[in-house]
Design a protein around this motif. Structure first.
Motif, PDB file in Angstrom:
ATOM      1  N   CYS A 158      37.926   3.470  35.341  1.00 18.58           N
ATOM      2  CA  CYS A 158      37.977   3.066  36.761  1.00 18.58           C
ATOM      3  C   CYS A 158      39.209   2.962  37.293  1.00 18.58           C
ATOM      4  O   CYS A 158      40.227   2.772  36.554  1.00 18.58           O
ATOM      5  N   THR A 167      36.665   2.072  42.003  1.00 20.27           N
ATOM      6  CA  THR A 167      36.033   3.481  41.861  1.00 20.27           C
ATOM      7  C   THR A 167      36.049   3.910  40.588  1.00 20.27           C
ATOM      8  O   THR A 167      36.612   3.840  39.712  1.00 20.27           O
ATOM      9  N   LEU A 169      35.864   6.591  37.712  1.00 17.99           N
ATOM     10  CA  LEU A 169      36.658   7.988  37.787  1.00 17.99           C
ATOM     11  C   LEU A 169      35.996   8.807  36.558  1.00 17.99           C
ATOM     12  O   LEU A 169      35.675   9.879  36.730  1.00 17.99           O
ATOM     13  N   ASP A 213      42.569  12.369  47.058  1.00 20.27           N
ATOM     14  CA  ASP A 213      41.830  10.999  47.298  1.00 20.27           C
ATOM     15  C   ASP A 213      41.621  10.225  46.122  1.00 20.27           C
ATOM     16  O   ASP A 213      40.939   9.137  46.003  1.00 20.27           O
ATOM     17  N   THR A 215      40.221  10.810  43.103  1.00 17.51           N
ATOM     18  CA  THR A 215      39.314  11.300  42.283  1.00 17.51           C
ATOM     19  C   THR A 215      39.671  12.420  41.168  1.00 17.51           C
ATOM     20  O   THR A 215      40.590  13.263  41.261  1.00 17.51           O
TER      21      THR A 215
END
Length: 649
Positions: A158, A167, A169, A213, A215
């Motif tokens: 993450c 987030t 990943l 972003d 990701t």
């Protein structure tokens, strides 16, 4: 002129020694998880006197070696329990540190000279092996989610924003480790693996691109698989991915370039180790052209300089025989290392001259060298013609010697793991015994690391057999050599070594008594109580389920207590999540009912491995008192007594 012999002849086991249990407990500060921030050095230090608290220390380049600053004062405890074994509990970058606090599992950020500030928000989530991603104001970390309501936690990689946002990943695999950002911040490498494999059996190395972003996209497999173990991926300063693989049968270094994997230094040596905990390091870059690395040959660590393209390995002379960690930056080379006469210490090494600067020692006040036993590395024949390896410690005490014709009692140690290894680094816990007249044999049985994959895989399907045979053969070998009393052979072990101990006493008649520290007695029970990381370990060590049921029963000492007639002492932490107390308690109850001499000591607030100074003192003194009573030797004054049920003398 020959000096007169001033040694006093006394029964082995009764010698007076300055290496008391209190010295063992207080004299060794656990050191771990070294990191470099430019030329500054950081590390974790254990505080046995503070209930085992672990604190983060920092030494700034240019200062004297006694000016390390504590960055995490009490009550902060820098530990993580991801995979239960933890590691990778902090990261540092340009003066800022991030760390996991053991009490609440949250991540904290501390600026230079500032108070730590909590940055995570989720409860019952653990983090490890995190790396700063400054460009995106976040950490990339291994995440272990205990909130999902599943039987086992969910592991992912993450991103944790410095504002506390999270987030995911990478997900979908059972386990992850070693997320590593490329120098330009555009790529992320990581390791993953799935049940039933352990990471030293088969792992995969992946790389993905990082979008604006944050990701990931275009994830691709670089190396690894079901039968190839990958460890320690690292990016060179020039952006080339390096890693360690055992594809040749040995953990060797490789480079990924132009879509191909290139070996850097083919050698029958281990440049990596088993992934029990996060953040291990056995090599690093001084520049894009030069790697400083440590490698293990015949169980002994060495240090070297490796050209990344010429593949030339140049040894660097050091006094060390074990290098536990190695950290490298263009400004510094730091090692956590030891030898038979050097307790683990943290030192800076000059690669050109080999000169070392000691920053901190785990044992600052060591006993006189004449009280220390220097081990010799031995190899001997075991069952079916196999070769086994061990370190033999003879009794050593400048004030005492055995009585005429007396052979010393022998303590055989089966290390934990069992996928681990014994080393020769000075351990006061071993010298506690040798300075009292005991010989010690620390066995690297088949299945140990440090001797290549073929040796490591000897334990596949043979746990409780190969390890036991090698311990039994080692005891017999020393007795046949006239180096140990065949009537006073003892065995002790912790965790997996506890199973080795119990099996040796149950299925063989060589040893006269034993000590089990949080040892395994019931393999089926171990599976039932096991945490996620080890929940399929026995598939490798014993057999895949359900075919293993009969073998489990045959190998588990708890089902053969009628064959165990030797005195035993058990030590168990009541907070142990790896080998729960039931494993010891069931065995103790069975021996108690059968009238076998047995002693049992429980320790509140201790888990898998004892951290408190009081626990170390109590267990060592109890074990010593136990052996003395079993052999009918009067205990020295001041040694606390131990209650042994069913012992008739």
């Amino acid at each position: 002129m020959t000096q007169p012999n001033r040694k006093q002849a006394a029964p082995c086991g009764t010698w007076t020694s300055p290496i008391s249990a209190a010295v063992v407990a207080a004299g060794a500060t656990p050191l771990s998880q070294v990191a470099l921030d430019g030329a500054d050095v950081l590390w974790l230090a254990g505080r046995a006197s503070e209930a085992g608290r672990t604190t983060l220390q920092r030494w700034r380049a240019g200062e004297t070696t006694d000016t390390a600053a504590e960055l995490t004062p009490a009550p902060f405890n820098v530990r993580t329990r991801v995979h239960e074994y933890g590691g990778g509990a902090y990261a540092v970058d340009k003066g800022t540190v991030w760390f996991s606090h053991f009490a609440d599992n949250h991540l904290y950020q501390a600026e230079a000279g500032g108070e730590p500030v909590m940055i995570t928000k989720e409860e019952a989530v653990r983090y490890a092996d995190f790396v700063p991603d400054r460009a995106r104001n976040r950490l990339v970390a291994v995440r272990e989610d205990h909130l999902a309501g599943e039987a086992y936690p969910v592991n992912t990689i993450c991103a944790v924003g410095f504002d506390g946002s999270e987030t995911i990943l990478v997900d979908g695999n059972d386990f992850y480790a070693a997320p590593r950002l490329s120098p330009d911040g555009r790529q992320l490498a990581w390791l993953c693996w799935d049940h039933p494999r352990m990471p030293w059996q088969g792992t995969e190395l992946w790389v993905a691109d990082i979008l604006e972003d944050g990701t990931l996209v275009d994830g691709r497999l670089i190396a690894g698989g079901m039968d190839e173990s990958i460890c320690q991926p690292e990016w060179s300063p020039g952006g080339l991915l390096h890693f360690v693989s055992d594809r040749s049968g040995w953990w060797n270094l490789y480079r990924f370039e132009d879509g191909l994997v290139h070996p850097l230094c083919p050698r029958e040596a281990e440049f990596g180790g088993p992934h029990w905990s996060f953040g291990g390091s056995m090599y690093g870059f001084r520049s894009s052209e030069e790697i400083i690395c440590t490698y293990i040959e015949d169980g002994v660590s060495r240090l070297g300089r490796l050209s990344t393209h010429g593949c030339t390995l140049t040894p660097i002379a050091t006094p060390y025989e074990e290098i536990r960690e190695l950290r490298v930056s263009p400004q510094a080379v730091a090692v956590l290392a030891g030898s038979p006469t050097i307790a683990v210490e943290l030192a800076l090494i000059d690669p050109e001259s080999g000169k070392r600067t000691i920053l901190v020692q785990s044992s600052a006040n060591l006993p006189h060298v004449d009280y220390l036993s220097v081990p010799r590395s031995i190899r001997y024949r075991s069952a079916n013609g196999r070769t086994a390896y061990a370190f033999h410690y003879a009794p050593a005490n400048k004030d005492f010697e055995p009585q005429p014709g007396e052979l010393p009692p022998l303590i055989v140690i089966g290390h934990g793991g069992p996928t681990s290894m014994a080393t020769s680094t000075l351990k006061l816990a071993t010298q506690f015994w040798t300075s009292r007249g005991y010989a010690v044999l620390d066995v690297n049985y088949g299945g140990s690391t440090g001797f290549g994959r073929a040796y490591r895989d000897l334990l596949k399907g043979q746990w409780g057999v190969i390890d036991v045979e090698d311990c039994v053969a080692g005891a017999r070998y020393l007795a046949e050599q006239g180096l140990a009393d065949p009537e006073r052979l003892l065995i002790r072990g912790s965790s997996a070594g506890g199973l080795t101990t119990l099996c040796a006493l149950t299925f063989h008649d060589v040893f006269k008594a034993g000590a089990s520290y949080y040892g395994v007695s019931d393999l089926a029970g171990l599976d039932a109580d096991s945490h996620k990381f080890e929940s399929h370990y026995n598939d490798y060590l014993i057999a895949p389920k359900p075919a293993a049921e009969q073998i489990y029963r045959e190998r588990s000492p708890i089902h053969h207590t009628d064959a165990l007639k030797r005195p035993m002492i058990f030590f168990q932490g009541l907070d142990d999540k790896v080998v729960p107390p039931q494993q010891s308690e069931t065995m103790v109850d069975a021996l108690r009912r059968r009238g076998v001499p047995v002693a049992y000591m429980t320790l509140e607030g201790e888990g898998h491995g004892f951290r408190k100074a009081d626990s170390v003192v109590r267990t060592l003194e109890a074990e010593l008192a136990f052996y003395l009573r079993v052999f009918g030797i009067p205990a020295p004054q001041g040694l606390p007594s131990v209650e042994i049920e069913n012992l008739v003398q």
